[in-house]
Each structure stands twice: as structure tokens, then as C-alpha cells.
Design a protein around this motif. Structure first.
Motif, short mmCIF file in Angstrom:
data_model
loop_
_atom_site.label_atom_id
_atom_site.label_comp_id
_atom_site.label_asym_id
_atom_site.label_seq_id
_atom_site.Cartn_x
_atom_site.Cartn_y
_atom_site.Cartn_z
N SER A 174 0.85 -1.19 0.00
CA SER A 174 0.00 0.00 0.00
C SER A 174 0.89 1.25 0.00
CB SER A 174 -0.89 0.01 1.24
OG SER A 174 -0.10 0.18 2.41
N ASN A 175 0.27 2.40 -0.20
CA ASN A 175 1.04 3.65 -0.19
C ASN A 175 1.75 3.86 1.13
OD1 ASN A 175 0.22 4.14 -2.77
ND2 ASN A 175 -1.16 5.82 -2.28
N LYS A 176 1.09 3.55 2.24
CA LYS A 176 1.71 3.72 3.55
C LYS A 176 2.91 2.78 3.73
CE LYS A 176 -2.25 5.46 6.11
NZ LYS A 176 -3.18 5.24 7.22
N GLU A 177 2.76 1.55 3.26
CA GLU A 177 3.87 0.60 3.36
C GLU A 177 5.04 1.04 2.50
OE1 GLU A 177 1.37 -3.51 4.20
OE2 GLU A 177 1.73 -2.86 2.14
N ILE A 178 4.75 1.53 1.30
CA ILE A 178 5.81 2.02 0.41
C ILE A 178 6.51 3.20 1.06
CG2 ILE A 178 6.29 3.10 -1.82
CD1 ILE A 178 3.93 1.44 -2.95
N ALA A 179 5.75 4.12 1.66
CA ALA A 179 6.34 5.28 2.33
C ALA A 179 7.24 4.84 3.47
CB ALA A 179 5.23 6.20 2.84
N ARG A 180 6.80 3.84 4.23
CA ARG A 180 7.60 3.34 5.35
C ARG A 180 8.89 2.70 4.85
NH1 ARG A 180 4.17 -0.35 7.56
NH2 ARG A 180 2.73 1.34 7.96
N VAL A 181 8.80 1.90 3.81
CA VAL A 181 9.99 1.21 3.29
C VAL A 181 10.98 2.20 2.70
CG1 VAL A 181 10.78 -0.37 1.48
CG2 VAL A 181 8.81 -0.98 2.88
N MET A 182 10.47 3.17 1.94
CA MET A 182 11.36 4.11 1.26
C MET A 182 11.72 5.32 2.12
SD MET A 182 9.83 4.03 -2.60
CE MET A 182 11.12 5.10 -3.21
N GLU A 183 11.10 5.40 3.31
CA GLU A 183 11.34 6.50 4.24
C GLU A 183 11.02 7.86 3.61
OE1 GLU A 183 15.31 5.96 5.70
OE2 GLU A 183 14.75 4.16 6.83
N ILE A 184 9.84 7.92 2.99
CA ILE A 184 9.32 9.16 2.43
C ILE A 184 7.88 9.32 2.90
CG2 ILE A 184 10.84 9.20 0.41
CD1 ILE A 184 8.62 7.93 -1.23
N SER A 185 7.28 10.46 2.65
CA SER A 185 5.91 10.67 3.10
C SER A 185 4.92 9.98 2.16
CB SER A 185 5.60 12.17 3.17
OG SER A 185 5.37 12.68 1.88
N PRO A 186 3.75 9.63 2.68
CA PRO A 186 2.72 9.01 1.83
C PRO A 186 2.29 9.93 0.68
CG PRO A 186 2.19 8.63 4.13
CD PRO A 186 3.34 9.58 4.10
#
Length: 137
Positions: A92-104
């Protein structure tokens, strides 16, 4: 293909003859029914596996190489490509943001840019288009 079919048919004929011979010798009647059924099932599973491996051999494992020319022609940035790979894995967008260390919100921007560059309107279609262009595995 016909050789495989003929070999399979010959194998079944041999098994049928063996069963008739054993029945004639009264060996089958001395076995419990469950044992007979289990033995027969094991034989047919073995034949099925053998035929399946002959018809569909395992593919040669070659490492996936993304289509760099398509990536360059579409103008996909390395960050967008990383987002695309994570999209393909179902994050999900939140998971991608967490993995890449960027904002949703940044992820949403990258996803919107990918939709525009790939000419699609959804996550599934984006992944499908990327696979068709050999951008991702």
C-alpha cells in the motif's frame, strides 16, 4: 507429443495387464481394499508427475533484466521505479512510504506520475503495463 501419448498408453496397458495377472493369482484378493487403492493411486500419481515433467519442463532460470530503454524512453525516475517495484509486490502507499522513508503524499505523487507515464488509471493496470514493457518481473 505422440511419443509421450503412446508411452503413457503403453504404461497404462502394462499396469492393466499386471492387475489382471495379480487378480488371476489371487494376490489382490488377499490385500485390504485400502492398500490396493493406495498402491494404485501412488502408481498413477507417479505416472502423472512423469508425464507432467516431460510435457512442461522447468524453465531455465535466467535473472530478470529490466528494459532500460523503455525506462529511459518513458522518463521513469529511479524513485518512481522503486515505487513501481513495491506496487508490483502489492504494498500500500503507507507501506511504500515506510519502506522508502518518504511521506505518503510523495508516494501518491510518484504513483500519479507512473500512471501518466504508463497511460493507465489504476494500480493493477500499472503493474500489468510495466510487466508488458518488461520494466518489472
Amino acid at each position: 507429443m505422440w511419443r509421450i501419448v503412446l508411452a503413457y498408453g503403453a504404461g497404462l496397458a502394462v499396469i492393466a495387464l499386471l492387475i489382471e495377472y495379480l487378480q488371476y493369482r489371487h494376490i489382490i484378493r488377499s490385500l485390504p481394499t485400502e492398500g490396493y487403492i493406495a498402491a494404485l493411486a501412488i502408481v498413477f500419481v507417479g505416472i502423472g508427475l512423469w508425464v507432467g515433467m516431460r510435457i512442461n519442463p522447468s524453465p531455465a532460470t535466467t535473472p530478470f533484466e529490466p528494459n532500460e530503454r523503455a525506462i529511459a524512453s518513458l522518463g521513469v525516475t529511479p524513485r518512481e521505479y522503486a515505487v513501481l517495484e513495491l506496487l508490483a509486490r502489492g504494498h500500500s502507499n503507507k507501506e511504500i512510504a515506510r519502506v522508502m522513508e518518504i511521506s505518503p503524499n510523495t508516494v501518491k505523487t510518484h504513483v500519479a506520475n507512473l500512471y501518466a507515464k504508463l497511460g493507465v488509471s489504476g494500480r493493477g493496470k500499472a503493474v500489468e503495463a510495466a510487466r508488458a514493457l518488461a520494466l518489472i518481473a
